[in-house]
Design a protein around this motif. Structure first.
Motif, mmCIF file in Angstrom:
data_model
loop_
_atom_site.group_PDB
_atom_site.id
_atom_site.type_symbol
_atom_site.label_atom_id
_atom_site.label_comp_id
_atom_site.label_asym_id
_atom_site.label_seq_id
_atom_site.Cartn_x
_atom_site.Cartn_y
_atom_site.Cartn_z
ATOM 1 N N ARG A 100 0.822 -1.211 0.000
ATOM 2 C CA ARG A 100 0.000 0.000 0.000
ATOM 3 C C ARG A 100 0.860 1.266 0.000
ATOM 4 N NH1 ARG A 100 -4.532 1.826 4.332
ATOM 5 N NH2 ARG A 100 -2.964 1.058 5.736
ATOM 6 N N PHE A 101 1.932 1.285 0.771
ATOM 7 C CA PHE A 101 2.792 2.457 0.849
ATOM 8 C C PHE A 101 3.384 2.790 -0.528
ATOM 9 C CE2 PHE A 101 7.099 4.210 1.453
ATOM 10 C CZ PHE A 101 6.762 5.399 2.077
ATOM 11 N N HIS A 102 3.947 1.789 -1.188
ATOM 12 C CA HIS A 102 4.561 2.044 -2.496
ATOM 13 C C HIS A 102 3.507 2.269 -3.586
ATOM 14 C CE1 HIS A 102 8.267 0.143 -0.643
ATOM 15 N NE2 HIS A 102 8.608 1.379 -0.968
ATOM 16 N N HIS A 103 2.326 1.669 -3.426
ATOM 17 C CA HIS A 103 1.257 1.912 -4.392
ATOM 18 C C HIS A 103 0.846 3.384 -4.355
ATOM 19 C CE1 HIS A 103 -2.456 -0.036 -6.447
ATOM 20 N NE2 HIS A 103 -2.134 1.101 -7.014
ATOM 21 N N GLU A 104 0.721 3.931 -3.150
ATOM 22 C CA GLU A 104 0.374 5.350 -3.032
ATOM 23 C C GLU A 104 1.479 6.241 -3.601
ATOM 24 O OE1 GLU A 104 -0.579 6.086 1.059
ATOM 25 O OE2 GLU A 104 -2.372 4.816 0.982
ATOM 26 N N GLN A 105 2.735 5.866 -3.378
ATOM 27 C CA GLN A 105 3.840 6.645 -3.948
ATOM 28 C C GLN A 105 3.821 6.575 -5.475
ATOM 29 O OE1 GLN A 105 7.505 5.290 -2.126
ATOM 30 N NE2 GLN A 105 7.430 7.009 -0.688
ATOM 31 N N ALA A 106 3.510 5.407 -6.027
ATOM 32 C CA ALA A 106 3.443 5.263 -7.479
ATOM 33 C C ALA A 106 2.297 6.101 -8.049
ATOM 34 C CB ALA A 106 3.272 3.797 -7.854
ATOM 35 N N GLU A 107 1.170 6.110 -7.363
ATOM 36 C CA GLU A 107 0.028 6.904 -7.828
ATOM 37 C C GLU A 107 0.339 8.399 -7.812
ATOM 38 O OE1 GLU A 107 -3.002 6.022 -9.005
ATOM 39 O OE2 GLU A 107 -2.506 3.894 -8.902
ATOM 40 N N ARG A 108 1.120 8.845 -6.843
ATOM 41 C CA ARG A 108 1.479 10.268 -6.741
ATOM 42 C C ARG A 108 2.632 10.654 -7.656
ATOM 43 N NH1 ARG A 108 1.409 10.038 -0.348
ATOM 44 N NH2 ARG A 108 -0.825 10.203 -0.019
ATOM 45 N N GLY A 109 3.318 9.678 -8.219
ATOM 46 C CA GLY A 109 4.437 9.965 -9.103
ATOM 47 C C GLY A 109 5.771 10.053 -8.391
ATOM 48 N N ILE A 110 5.804 9.711 -7.104
ATOM 49 C CA ILE A 110 7.065 9.732 -6.361
ATOM 50 C C ILE A 110 7.990 8.636 -6.882
ATOM 51 C CG2 ILE A 110 8.084 9.450 -4.062
ATOM 52 C CD1 ILE A 110 5.435 10.666 -2.961
ATOM 53 N N ILE A 111 7.421 7.475 -7.186
ATOM 54 C CA ILE A 111 8.165 6.410 -7.859
ATOM 55 C C ILE A 111 7.842 6.543 -9.344
ATOM 56 C CG2 ILE A 111 8.522 3.934 -8.077
ATOM 57 C CD1 ILE A 111 7.452 3.622 -5.232
ATOM 58 N N SER A 112 8.852 6.693 -10.160
ATOM 59 C CA SER A 112 8.620 6.968 -11.584
ATOM 60 C C SER A 112 8.089 5.741 -12.316
ATOM 61 C CB SER A 112 9.904 7.440 -12.245
ATOM 62 O OG SER A 112 10.818 6.376 -12.335
ATOM 63 N N LYS A 113 7.354 6.004 -13.385
ATOM 64 C CA LYS A 113 6.831 4.918 -14.217
ATOM 65 C C LYS A 113 7.969 4.152 -14.869
ATOM 66 C CE LYS A 113 2.447 7.115 -15.102
ATOM 67 N NZ LYS A 113 1.520 7.690 -16.043
#
Length: 129
Positions: A100-113
Motif C-alpha cells: 500500500r505504501f509504495h502503491h500510493e507513492q506510485a500513484e502520486r508519481g514519487i516512484i517513476s513509471k
C-alpha cells in the motif's frame, strides 16, 4: 420549555405539528461507474491479478529491490493507467505487485513509471536469508 425539533428543524413550545414522514430526504446523486471500475470486477482481471501476485511471489517489488520481504497489504498496480491506455490492461509488463505504501507513492508519481516498468520487466529474485 422550547425544544429543537428533529423533524422540521425548528424550535417549538410543544410537539411539532408536522408528521415525521415529512422530514426532508437527503438527495443522493448516482455514482457513475467508469470502464476501469467495470474492468476491475471481471474474472479476467481477477485471474490476471492472481497470476501477477504469483509471479512476484506475493511480495512488493519495490521492497524486494531494497532487500526486504513485504507481503502485507498488497495490490496489483497498473503502471500505465487504464485511463491512459486501456489496451495494456492485461499486459504482464504493465502490471506490478506493490504494498500500500509504495502503491500510493506510485500513484502520486514519487516512484517513476520508468522505474516501475524496469522492475516489472526484470525477473524476480528473492533475497537470501
Amino acid at each position: 420549555m422550547k425544544r429543537y425539533c428533529m423533524v422540521c428543524r425548528r424550535v417549538h413550545d410543544g410537539k411539532c405539528q408536522r408528521p415525521k414522514y415529512y422530514a426532508p430526504k437527503a438527495s443522493v446523486t448516482p455514482k457513475r461507474i467508469s470502464a476501469a471500475d467495470k474492468f476491475r470486477s471481471t474474472q479476467s482481471w481477477k485471474r490476471k491479478a492472481a497470476g501477477i501476485l504469483e509471479r512476484d511471489f506475493h511480495c512488493c517489488r519495490v521492497c524486494l529491490k531494497a532487500g526486504l520481504l513485504n507481503n502485507r497489504e498488497l495490490s496489483v498496480h497498473h503502471i500505465i493507467p487504464l485511463s491512459a491506455d486501456y489496451e495494456k490492461r492485461l499486459d504482464d509488463d504493465n502490471l506490478i505487485t506493490l504494498c500500500r505504501f509504495h502503491h500510493e507513492q506510485a500513484e502520486r508519481g514519487i516512484i517513476s513509471k520508468r522505474e516501475l516498468l524496469k522492475l516489472a520487466a526484470e525477473e524476480v529474485e528473492l533475497p537470501r536469508l
